[in-house]
Design a protein around this motif. Structure first.
Motif, PDB file in Angstrom:
ATOM      1  N   LYS A 115       0.881  -1.345  -0.101  1.00  0.00           N
ATOM      2  CA  LYS A 115       0.383   0.248   0.266  1.00  0.00           C
ATOM      3  C   LYS A 115       0.992   1.251  -0.133  1.00  0.00           C
ATOM      4  O   LYS A 115       0.394   2.022  -0.309  1.00  0.00           O
ATOM      5  CB  LYS A 115      -1.021  -0.017   1.521  1.00  0.00           C
ATOM      6  N   HIS A 116       2.299   1.092  -0.036  1.00  0.00           N
ATOM      7  CA  HIS A 116       2.675   2.012   0.242  1.00  0.00           C
ATOM      8  C   HIS A 116       3.836   1.839  -0.113  1.00  0.00           C
ATOM      9  O   HIS A 116       4.708   1.249  -0.416  1.00  0.00           O
ATOM     10  CB  HIS A 116       3.817   2.728   1.887  1.00  0.00           C
ATOM     11  N   LEU A 117       4.692   3.016  -1.506  1.00  0.00           N
ATOM     12  CA  LEU A 117       5.796   2.662  -2.684  1.00  0.00           C
ATOM     13  C   LEU A 117       6.816   4.081  -1.542  1.00  0.00           C
ATOM     14  O   LEU A 117       7.008   4.906  -1.240  1.00  0.00           O
ATOM     15  CB  LEU A 117       4.898   3.499  -3.139  1.00  0.00           C
ATOM     16  N   ILE A 118       8.447   2.715  -1.709  1.00  0.00           N
ATOM     17  CA  ILE A 118       9.691   4.250  -1.661  1.00  0.00           C
ATOM     18  C   ILE A 118       9.736   4.364  -2.670  1.00  0.00           C
ATOM     19  O   ILE A 118      10.249   3.461  -3.703  1.00  0.00           O
ATOM     20  CB  ILE A 118      10.027   3.482  -0.221  1.00  0.00           C
ATOM     21  N   LEU A 119      10.046   5.504  -3.556  1.00  0.00           N
ATOM     22  CA  LEU A 119      10.700   5.275  -4.760  1.00  0.00           C
ATOM     23  C   LEU A 119      11.891   6.126  -4.660  1.00  0.00           C
ATOM     24  O   LEU A 119      12.083   7.067  -3.989  1.00  0.00           O
ATOM     25  CB  LEU A 119       9.288   6.668  -5.464  1.00  0.00           C
ATOM     26  N   THR A 120      12.991   5.225  -5.470  1.00  0.00           N
ATOM     27  CA  THR A 120      14.194   6.115  -5.730  1.00  0.00           C
ATOM     28  C   THR A 120      14.672   5.983  -7.396  1.00  0.00           C
ATOM     29  O   THR A 120      13.975   5.468  -8.073  1.00  0.00           O
ATOM     30  CB  THR A 120      14.912   5.010  -4.803  1.00  0.00           C
ATOM     31  N   GLY A 121      15.545   6.509  -7.235  1.00  0.00           N
ATOM     32  CA  GLY A 121      16.101   6.666  -8.775  1.00  0.00           C
ATOM     33  C   GLY A 121      16.357   7.511  -9.827  1.00  0.00           C
ATOM     34  O   GLY A 121      16.482   8.420  -9.172  1.00  0.00           O
ATOM     35  N   ILE A 122      16.320   7.039 -11.341  1.00  0.00           N
ATOM     36  CA  ILE A 122      16.445   8.116 -11.782  1.00  0.00           C
ATOM     37  C   ILE A 122      15.633   8.365 -13.240  1.00  0.00           C
ATOM     38  O   ILE A 122      15.330   7.395 -13.203  1.00  0.00           O
ATOM     39  CB  ILE A 122      18.388   8.320 -12.520  1.00  0.00           C
ATOM     40  N   ALA A 123      15.225   9.198 -13.924  1.00  0.00           N
ATOM     41  CA  ALA A 123      15.596  10.523 -13.788  1.00  0.00           C
ATOM     42  C   ALA A 123      14.564  10.777 -12.913  1.00  0.00           C
ATOM     43  O   ALA A 123      13.512  10.821 -12.809  1.00  0.00           O
ATOM     44  CB  ALA A 123      16.055  11.622 -15.003  1.00  0.00           C
ATOM     45  N   GLY A 124      14.400  11.551 -11.975  1.00  0.00           N
ATOM     46  CA  GLY A 124      13.985  12.254 -10.544  1.00  0.00           C
ATOM     47  C   GLY A 124      13.043  13.034 -12.000  1.00  0.00           C
ATOM     48  O   GLY A 124      11.510  13.207 -11.565  1.00  0.00           O
ATOM     49  N   ASP A 125      13.122  13.738 -12.708  1.00  0.00           N
ATOM     50  CA  ASP A 125      12.237  14.690 -13.139  1.00  0.00           C
ATOM     51  C   ASP A 125      11.348  13.969 -14.349  1.00  0.00           C
ATOM     52  O   ASP A 125      10.338  14.671 -14.601  1.00  0.00           O
ATOM     53  CB  ASP A 125      12.777  15.830 -13.627  1.00  0.00           C
ATOM     54  N   ILE A 126      11.767  12.761 -14.613  1.00  0.00           N
ATOM     55  CA  ILE A 126      10.955  12.337 -15.394  1.00  0.00           C
ATOM     56  C   ILE A 126      10.268  10.977 -14.966  1.00  0.00           C
ATOM     57  O   ILE A 126       9.360  10.930 -14.278  1.00  0.00           O
ATOM     58  CB  ILE A 126      11.777  12.116 -17.189  1.00  0.00           C
ATOM     59  N   CYS A 127      11.205  10.351 -14.793  1.00  0.00           N
ATOM     60  CA  CYS A 127      10.537   8.691 -14.489  1.00  0.00           C
ATOM     61  C   CYS A 127      10.097   8.754 -12.995  1.00  0.00           C
ATOM     62  O   CYS A 127       9.211   7.830 -12.689  1.00  0.00           O
ATOM     63  CB  CYS A 127      11.613   7.578 -14.971  1.00  0.00           C
ATOM     64  N   VAL A 128      10.864   8.729 -11.861  1.00  0.00           N
ATOM     65  CA  VAL A 128      10.831   8.691 -10.757  1.00  0.00           C
ATOM     66  C   VAL A 128       9.192  10.190 -10.539  1.00  0.00           C
ATOM     67  O   VAL A 128       8.613   9.664 -10.345  1.00  0.00           O
ATOM     68  CB  VAL A 128      11.524   9.146  -9.787  1.00  0.00           C
ATOM     69  N   LEU A 129       9.186  11.404 -11.040  1.00  0.00           N
ATOM     70  CA  LEU A 129       8.204  12.477 -11.348  1.00  0.00           C
ATOM     71  C   LEU A 129       6.357  11.459 -12.084  1.00  0.00           C
ATOM     72  O   LEU A 129       6.067  11.337 -10.859  1.00  0.00           O
ATOM     73  CB  LEU A 129       8.233  12.843 -11.769  1.00  0.00           C
ATOM     74  N   TYR A 130       6.784  10.435 -13.209  1.00  0.00           N
ATOM     75  CA  TYR A 130       5.790  10.004 -13.240  1.00  0.00           C
ATOM     76  C   TYR A 130       5.291   8.909 -13.132  1.00  0.00           C
ATOM     77  O   TYR A 130       4.483   8.805 -12.907  1.00  0.00           O
ATOM     78  CB  TYR A 130       6.360   9.557 -15.710  1.00  0.00           C
ATOM     79  N   THR A 131       6.067   8.471 -11.990  1.00  0.00           N
ATOM     80  CA  THR A 131       5.629   6.641 -11.544  1.00  0.00           C
ATOM     81  C   THR A 131       4.810   7.392 -10.360  1.00  0.00           C
ATOM     82  O   THR A 131       4.094   6.877  -9.478  1.00  0.00           O
ATOM     83  CB  THR A 131       7.108   6.536 -11.195  1.00  0.00           C
ATOM     84  N   ALA A 132       6.001   8.514  -9.842  1.00  0.00           N
ATOM     85  CA  ALA A 132       4.895   9.339  -8.597  1.00  0.00           C
ATOM     86  C   ALA A 132       3.588   9.458  -8.742  1.00  0.00           C
ATOM     87  O   ALA A 132       2.301   9.415  -8.190  1.00  0.00           O
ATOM     88  CB  ALA A 132       5.713  10.508  -7.745  1.00  0.00           C
ATOM     89  N   ASN A 133       3.123  10.165  -9.394  1.00  0.00           N
ATOM     90  CA  ASN A 133       1.963  10.515 -10.155  1.00  0.00           C
ATOM     91  C   ASN A 133       0.947   9.433 -10.806  1.00  0.00           C
ATOM     92  O   ASN A 133      -0.048   9.500  -9.884  1.00  0.00           O
ATOM     93  CB  ASN A 133       1.780  11.446 -11.843  1.00  0.00           C
TER      94      ASN A 133
END
Length: 181
Positions: A115-133
């Motif tokens: 139920k809870h994700l810890i996101l890490t990695g690259i590129a923060g402004d693309i892949c991490v951001l889109y995954t977070a969204n």
């Protein structure tokens, strides 16, 4: 941190860095590798699933070892040696920026009752951001330690952090301060 079951996602860290801007992203990535490695160790000790989600580099056979070997031919070898997936880690190949788009990630997370994700990695402004969204739209709680996220430029990374804080309301506690129950 959330009391619900968590999983650590390691996004695009198996990488060639063989693209325009890759040299700069590589330098910024080297600044976060140790933080992700330490966070992974803490997460494993707490029994959390570790899920690598990675670009496919045209290798559609869904074979983790082929992708790792391909990426080791480039500058990414240094990162891979420090953050190589363990045999009990999950490895998902993605075709685009978000870890959810065109992958089995959501199904895996449901099967693991995460139920809870810890996101890490690259590129923060693309892949991490889109995954977070995409995770936000799927109603996952999230932590995104900003010391475990890198982009090509510091400005791009800070912009992504601002967007995440404003629209996703993810916990951005540093990896060193994170604890697992």
């Amino acid at each position: 941190m959330s009391q619900e079951k968590s999983a650590l996602l390691i996004i695009d860290m198996i990488n060639t860095f063989d693209f325009q801007g890759g040299e700069v992203l590589y330098e910024n990535t080297m600044n976060i590798v140790g933080n992700i490695r330490d966070l992974k160790k803490k997460a494993k000790e707490a029994g959390l699933p570790i899920i690598y989600v990675n670009d496919n580099y045209g290798l559609w056979q869904d074979n983790m070892n082929d992708i790792i070997e391909e990426c080791k031919k480039g500058k990414g070898k240094d990162v891979i040696e420090k953050l190589h997936p363990d045999t009990d880690d999950y490895f998902i190949i993605k075709p685009k920026h978000s870890c959810f788009f065109g992958t089995q990630l959501d199904i895996l997370l449901h099967q693991l009752d995460v139920k809870h994700l810890i996101l890490t990695g690259i590129a923060g402004d693309i892949c991490v951001l889109y995954t977070a969204n995409d995770a936000y739209m799927r109603e996952y709680d999230m932590s995104i330690p900003k010391d475990c996220m890198a982009s090509e430029t510091e400005e791009d990374n800070e912009s992504a952090i601002r967007i995440i804080k404003k629209t996703i309301d993810a916990d951005m506690t540093s990896s060193k301060e994170m604890t697992f129950k």
